[in-house]
Write a protein that holds these residues in place. Structure first.
Motif, mmCIF file in Angstrom:
data_model
loop_
_atom_site.group_PDB
_atom_site.id
_atom_site.type_symbol
_atom_site.label_atom_id
_atom_site.label_comp_id
_atom_site.label_asym_id
_atom_site.label_seq_id
_atom_site.Cartn_x
_atom_site.Cartn_y
_atom_site.Cartn_z
ATOM 1 N N PRO A 26 0.829 -1.212 0.000
ATOM 2 C CA PRO A 26 0.000 0.000 0.000
ATOM 3 C C PRO A 26 0.859 1.255 0.000
ATOM 4 C CG PRO A 26 -0.733 -1.562 1.679
ATOM 5 C CD PRO A 26 0.578 -2.069 1.179
ATOM 6 N N HIS A 29 -2.930 5.030 3.622
ATOM 7 C CA HIS A 29 -4.331 4.796 3.960
ATOM 8 C C HIS A 29 -4.769 5.809 5.013
ATOM 9 C CE1 HIS A 29 -2.549 2.885 7.509
ATOM 10 N NE2 HIS A 29 -3.742 2.993 8.083
ATOM 11 N N ALA A 97 -6.803 -4.853 -1.078
ATOM 12 C CA ALA A 97 -7.135 -3.573 -0.444
ATOM 13 C C ALA A 97 -8.189 -3.755 0.640
ATOM 14 C CB ALA A 97 -7.614 -2.578 -1.494
ATOM 15 N N LEU A 101 -7.411 -2.991 4.607
ATOM 16 C CA LEU A 101 -8.158 -2.001 5.390
ATOM 17 C C LEU A 101 -8.771 -2.644 6.631
ATOM 18 C CD1 LEU A 101 -10.023 0.412 2.935
ATOM 19 C CD2 LEU A 101 -8.131 0.908 4.494
ATOM 20 N N ILE A 113 -7.752 3.359 1.037
ATOM 21 C CA ILE A 113 -6.380 2.874 0.874
ATOM 22 C C ILE A 113 -5.989 2.977 -0.595
ATOM 23 C CG2 ILE A 113 -7.043 0.448 0.517
ATOM 24 C CD1 ILE A 113 -4.573 -0.294 2.259
ATOM 25 N N TRP A 114 -4.722 3.281 -0.809
ATOM 26 C CA TRP A 114 -4.181 3.402 -2.167
ATOM 27 C C TRP A 114 -3.027 2.431 -2.372
ATOM 28 C CZ3 TRP A 114 -5.245 7.559 0.990
ATOM 29 C CH2 TRP A 114 -6.139 8.530 0.514
ATOM 30 N N LYS A 121 -12.266 2.692 -1.313
ATOM 31 C CA LYS A 121 -12.823 3.578 -0.294
ATOM 32 C C LYS A 121 -14.208 3.091 0.092
ATOM 33 C CE LYS A 121 -14.213 8.431 0.461
ATOM 34 N NZ LYS A 121 -14.327 9.769 -0.166
#
Length: 241
Positions: A26, A29, A97, A101, A113-114, A121
């Motif tokens: 990630p 986040h 993802a 999260l 989170i990216w 999202k």
């Protein structure tokens, strides 16, 4: 002054191979909701259903949004994969993802989170169609260019052109390059989540571009990454053709 939601992350890519190894990690986040839920609550059940739905809905088109449940227990979410990412890698990223999260924001009703390949999202509040100006962070290469005075305007020129291309593209995605000299090019990317209108996509991207001096003035690479859009530039190719 920047809001506390604006996080700065510097980075140095030692080699393309090192970057490739780490791209599954990630980028950042936020656990942005102060509200919590329990594992056996209706919201928890709806959120699990939402994450499963997004992992199957998103990969075919690279973007998807959905809501599960009703009223105060409704879970709303979206996921976006980078425009060049394959269906298989998109699926993997969205699934990872959701799991990540769950580990990083346990029992929080809103989080984002990216990764390099995607963003995810979710929230108990319906956020679809609104520009997310709260969840945002910066990344930059710690190395400087030799001549920032001439380099910075070229970065703005390239990304501004990509902003114009992206908001007019049904996928809200654009990449391109700009020749700097006989041996080097500048590469860029602009992308929005597709719940926005075209005009809001452009507004989001242009705002991100205007923030580059806050983090990336004279840097060999940089990104402004938000919940609704992101821009990036590098001195090496970073997307698949």
């Amino acid at each position: 002054m920047l809001s506390s939601k604006y996080i700065s992350v510097s980075f140095l890519l030692l080699s393309l191979s090192l970057h490739a190894v780490n791209c599954a990690d990630p980028l950042y986040h936020f656990c942005f909701s102060q509200e919590s839920y329990t594992a056996t609550s209706r919201y928890g059940t709806n959120l699990n259903g939402l994450l499963n739905l997004l992992s199957t809905k998103v990969p075919s088109k690279g973007f998807g949004l959905s809501s599960t449940g009703q009223g105060q227990d409704q879970a709303n979410g979206l996921a976006l994969c980078r425009g060049d990412v394959s269906k298989t890698n998109c699926t993997t990223c969205v699934i990872d993802a959701g799991k990540e999260l769950g580990n990083r924001c346990p029992y929080k009703k809103g989080a984002i989170i990216w990764y390099d390949n995607c963003l995810l999202k979710y929230s108990n509040i319906d956020f679809f169609g609104e520009i997310d100006n709260k969840n945002k962070f910066y990344m930059w290469n710690v190395q400087d260019v030799e001549n920032p005075t001439s380099f910075n305007p070229k970065v703005k020129d390239l990304l501004s052109r990509l902003s114009n291309k992206a908001y007019a593209n049904p996928k809200f995605y654009a990449t391109g390059d700009l020749k700097l000299d006989s041996s080097s090019k500048l590469y860029g990317l602009a992308q929005c989540t597709r719940d926005l209108s075209g005009l809001d996509c452009k507004k989001c991207l242009d705002t991100a571009i205007s923030e580059l001096p806050n983090c990336c003035d004279g840097k060999r690479g940089g990104r402004v990454v938000g919940g609704s859009c992101n821009v990036r530039y590098e001195l090496y190719p970073f997307v698949d053709a």
